[in-house]
Structure formats: C-alpha cells, structure tokens
Scaffold this motif. Structure first.
Motif, PDB file in Angstrom:
ATOM      1  N   GLY A 113      42.205  43.915  30.269  1.00 59.17           N
ATOM      2  CA  GLY A 113      41.695  44.362  31.558  1.00 59.17           C
ATOM      3  C   GLY A 113      41.728  45.871  31.690  1.00 59.17           C
ATOM      4  O   GLY A 113      40.799  46.489  32.228  1.00 59.17           O
TER       5      GLY A 113
ATOM      6  N   GLN B 182      38.869  47.384  29.959  1.00 58.22           N
ATOM      7  CA  GLN B 182      37.598  47.113  30.620  1.00 58.22           C
ATOM      8  C   GLN B 182      37.458  47.823  31.964  1.00 58.22           C
ATOM      9  O   GLN B 182      36.425  47.710  32.627  1.00 58.22           O
ATOM     10  CB  GLN B 182      37.437  45.607  30.818  1.00 58.22           C
ATOM     11  CG  GLN B 182      37.326  44.838  29.513  1.00 58.22           C
ATOM     12  CD  GLN B 182      37.535  43.344  29.674  1.00 58.22           C
ATOM     13  OE1 GLN B 182      37.725  42.856  30.791  1.00 58.22           O
ATOM     14  NE2 GLN B 182      37.518  42.615  28.570  1.00 58.22           N
TER      15      GLN B 182
ATOM     16  N   SER C 184      39.509  47.350  34.630  1.00 60.74           N
ATOM     17  CA  SER C 184      40.032  46.561  35.745  1.00 60.74           C
ATOM     18  C   SER C 184      41.261  47.232  36.349  1.00 60.74           C
ATOM     19  O   SER C 184      41.993  47.956  35.672  1.00 60.74           O
ATOM     20  CB  SER C 184      40.400  45.153  35.258  1.00 60.74           C
ATOM     21  OG  SER C 184      41.140  44.449  36.237  1.00 60.74           O
ATOM     22  N   ASP C 185      41.514  46.950  37.646  1.00 69.54           N
ATOM     23  CA  ASP C 185      42.752  47.402  38.300  1.00 69.54           C
ATOM     24  C   ASP C 185      43.903  46.430  38.078  1.00 69.54           C
ATOM     25  O   ASP C 185      45.043  46.742  38.412  1.00 69.54           O
ATOM     26  CB  ASP C 185      42.532  47.533  39.814  1.00 69.54           C
ATOM     27  CG  ASP C 185      41.615  48.691  40.163  1.00 69.54           C
ATOM     28  OD1 ASP C 185      41.350  49.538  39.284  1.00 69.54           O
ATOM     29  OD2 ASP C 185      41.149  48.735  41.315  1.00 69.54           O
ATOM     30  N   TYR C 186      43.615  45.238  37.551  1.00 69.26           N
ATOM     31  CA  TYR C 186      44.620  44.179  37.471  1.00 69.26           C
ATOM     32  C   TYR C 186      45.364  44.211  36.143  1.00 69.26           C
ATOM     33  O   TYR C 186      45.355  43.249  35.370  1.00 69.26           O
ATOM     34  CB  TYR C 186      43.967  42.816  37.690  1.00 69.26           C
ATOM     35  CG  TYR C 186      43.567  42.578  39.125  1.00 69.26           C
ATOM     36  CD1 TYR C 186      44.517  42.234  40.081  1.00 69.26           C
ATOM     37  CD2 TYR C 186      42.236  42.705  39.524  1.00 69.26           C
ATOM     38  CE1 TYR C 186      44.148  42.014  41.398  1.00 69.26           C
ATOM     39  CE2 TYR C 186      41.861  42.485  40.840  1.00 69.26           C
ATOM     40  CZ  TYR C 186      42.825  42.149  41.771  1.00 69.26           C
ATOM     41  OH  TYR C 186      42.467  41.939  43.078  1.00 69.26           O
ATOM     42  N   TRP C 187      46.020  45.327  35.863  1.00 70.06           N
ATOM     43  CA  TRP C 187      46.978  45.410  34.761  1.00 70.06           C
ATOM     44  C   TRP C 187      48.278  45.927  35.348  1.00 70.06           C
ATOM     45  O   TRP C 187      48.297  46.527  36.422  1.00 70.06           O
ATOM     46  CB  TRP C 187      46.462  46.310  33.630  1.00 70.06           C
ATOM     47  CG  TRP C 187      45.984  47.664  34.064  1.00 70.06           C
ATOM     48  CD1 TRP C 187      44.718  48.005  34.433  1.00 70.06           C
ATOM     49  CD2 TRP C 187      46.771  48.855  34.178  1.00 70.06           C
ATOM     50  NE1 TRP C 187      44.662  49.338  34.781  1.00 70.06           N
ATOM     51  CE2 TRP C 187      45.906  49.891  34.634  1.00 70.06           C
ATOM     52  CE3 TRP C 187      48.114  49.157  33.947  1.00 70.06           C
ATOM     53  CZ2 TRP C 187      46.350  51.192  34.850  1.00 70.06           C
ATOM     54  CZ3 TRP C 187      48.548  50.455  34.170  1.00 70.06           C
ATOM     55  CH2 TRP C 187      47.673  51.456  34.619  1.00 70.06           C
TER      56      TRP C 187
ATOM     57  N   ARG D  70      46.675  49.771  41.977  1.00 66.55           N
ATOM     58  CA  ARG D  70      46.576  49.090  43.271  1.00 66.55           C
ATOM     59  C   ARG D  70      47.764  49.416  44.173  1.00 66.55           C
ATOM     60  O   ARG D  70      47.850  48.913  45.293  1.00 66.55           O
ATOM     61  CB  ARG D  70      46.481  47.579  43.059  1.00 66.55           C
ATOM     62  CG  ARG D  70      45.281  47.148  42.227  1.00 66.55           C
ATOM     63  CD  ARG D  70      45.190  45.645  42.068  1.00 66.55           C
ATOM     64  NE  ARG D  70      44.959  45.002  43.355  1.00 66.55           N
ATOM     65  CZ  ARG D  70      43.766  44.862  43.911  1.00 66.55           C
ATOM     66  NH1 ARG D  70      42.687  45.335  43.309  1.00 66.55           N
ATOM     67  NH2 ARG D  70      43.638  44.254  45.066  1.00 66.55           N
TER      68      ARG D  70
ATOM     69  N   ARG E  61      43.170  36.353  36.424  1.00 65.43           N
ATOM     70  CA  ARG E  61      43.396  37.804  36.399  1.00 65.43           C
ATOM     71  C   ARG E  61      43.913  38.153  34.996  1.00 65.43           C
ATOM     72  O   ARG E  61      44.612  37.355  34.374  1.00 65.43           O
ATOM     73  CB  ARG E  61      44.415  38.229  37.456  1.00 65.43           C
ATOM     74  CG  ARG E  61      43.980  37.981  38.892  1.00 65.43           C
ATOM     75  CD  ARG E  61      42.821  38.865  39.309  1.00 65.43           C
ATOM     76  NE  ARG E  61      42.471  38.692  40.713  1.00 65.43           N
ATOM     77  CZ  ARG E  61      41.603  37.796  41.186  1.00 65.43           C
ATOM     78  NH1 ARG E  61      40.993  36.974  40.325  1.00 65.43           N
ATOM     79  NH2 ARG E  61      41.345  37.705  42.467  1.00 65.43           N
TER      80      ARG E  61
END
Length: 259
Positions: A92, A95, A97-100, A122, A178
C-alpha cells in the motif's frame, strides 16, 4: 510491564512516522525479498534502523524481532521482546495509499503487554497496555456488539470466503480490505468494522500489536482454530487471526471448517 513501556513505543512510533514521511512510496527505491517474501523499500529499512537504534538502547535486556532484521535465537532467552514491523502494508505504501502503519509491540512470556499501531499519513495512533484499555489518539475504543455473521462488515480476502474454508456456506458478509494487517486489527478494535478474518499463517510482527489492542478494547482474538495467540515463537508466526466482538467471534470460529 514497566510503566513507561507504552510511552516508549508511542515516542518510537512517532519518530518512525517522521522518518517514513520523508519518502514518497510511489518513488521510493524498492526490491523483492528472497524466497517470495514480498517487497521492501528504502523507507522500510530507514524506519527499521531508526527503531533498532532507539528501542534496544532504551531497553537493552529486551529481545528484538523485526521483519527487516535477520532473526537470531537470542530473543528466545529474553524475558521481554520487541516485536516490530517498520512499515506494515508496504504494498500500500508503494502504491500511495494512506493505509500503512508502524506496528510496535512488547511481549512477555508469549503475551503482548504494550502495543502501538500508528498510521502517520492519517494521524491515527492506536495504543494499548495490559490492563489499561485501548485508545485511538487518546480516546478509549471498543468493538461492535454485532452477533450475526450475515451482513456483518468483515475485513478479509476473497480467498478466505471460499466455500472450502467453511463447514456450510460462507457467511454473506460485507467484505472490505486494507493493505495493513495491523490496521485491520485496530479498525475492528475501534468498531469501524465488525470482524477481521485471515486464515493464512501470519508473521508475528504483523499481528502482535493488533492482538493487544483488540483484547484491551474488549474484542476476542484468536488464531483460526480458536486458540490464544502466543508470541516470540522459534518460528515467529501464528495460525491465522479471527477477531471481533465476543458473540461474532464465537459465530465465526464455529462456522469455520478448521485448520
């Protein structure tokens, strides 16, 4: 558990966030680990170096287990051990994404006693200490009280819902996903989702922090056959994870086809 262990993990997680935020996931140098172990980036290694400098220096008697440090048997003789995933959800991260997350835990005699899952992009910091409850940004959290499987919101993969994994038909759930397993566990502890289900073998560094955060929030968390998760194993992995409110967890374990 020393009273300052959780504070140490919180400080370390925020320091890790500062290091990781200096990289852009979509452009960070990356490569594949040997034996199909997945990708790693320069950010993972930089965060690991930060944590490996900060945490053992503060607790030199504690053992060390990290995804990005070659494992040794030294940790097995330590009474307490750090269990760390510098960046959980590297795919993620790569890529954009904020979901790490940074996943940090301390285990004693196989049981996690302090834990932090921090999503720096986040600004979400989940934390727990044994007997003190679980929080998100300092506010107490709790799982949902849903009991019925059908219609429940479950963080899981399509593969886990294959009919072969269930005694009868797979439950009709609202499936979501996620990249970070640590965050998935924390999101169930928060009540954002009803349950998490992963049936594959999981590395300890992916799930140790989430285990305590779930338990301290009031959720039930076990492996895929209903056994309590234990940590600092010679082979640092657990047999899947099933977690949710007490009733829903019981329903899921009862419906699964077993190991």
């Amino acid at each position: 558990m020393p009273a300052t262990d959780l504070s140490l993990l919180i400080d370390a997680a925020r320091a890790a966030g500062q290091v990781a935020s200096g990289f852009t996931g979509t452009s960070a140098q990356s490569w594949d680990k040997p034996d199909g172990a997945g990708p790693v980036t320069e950010a993972d290694l930089a965060v690991n170096a930060c944590l490996e400098e900060m945490l053992p220096k503060a607790r030199p008697a504690y053992g060390w287990l990290s995804e990005e440090t070659p494992d040794t048997t030294d940790r097995l003789s330590a009474s307490r051990v750090f269990i760390v995933d510098p960046i959980d959800g590297t795919q993620g991260f790569m890529q954009g994404s904020d979901y790490w997350a940074h996943s940090l835990a301390i285990a004693e005699a196989g049981v996690v006693t302090a834990a932090v899952v921090f999503l720096p992009m986040r600004d979400q910091l989940f934390a727990a200490a044994a007997g003190e409850g679980a929080t998100l940004n300092g506010v107490p959290i709790a799982p949902t009280d849903r009991a019925e499987m059908d219609g429940s919101r479950v963080l899981t993969s399509k593969l886990a819902l294959s009919p072969k994994n269930w005694k009868n038909d797979a439950p009709r759930v609202e499936r979501a996903y996620r990249p970070s397993l640590a965050y998935r566990m924390a999101a169930v502890a928060e009540g954002r989702f009803d349950a998490i289900l992963t049936l594959r073998s999981c590395w300890e560094w992916d799930v140790a922090a989430g285990d305590l955060i779930l338990r301290e929030a009031g959720a039930r968390v076990t492996d895929r056959v209903g056994q309590q998760l234990e940590f600092n194993n010679p082979h640092p992995a657990v047999n899947g994870v099933v977690a949710g409110g007490q009733s829903l967890h019981t329903q899921l374990i009862g419906a699964l086809a077993g190991a």
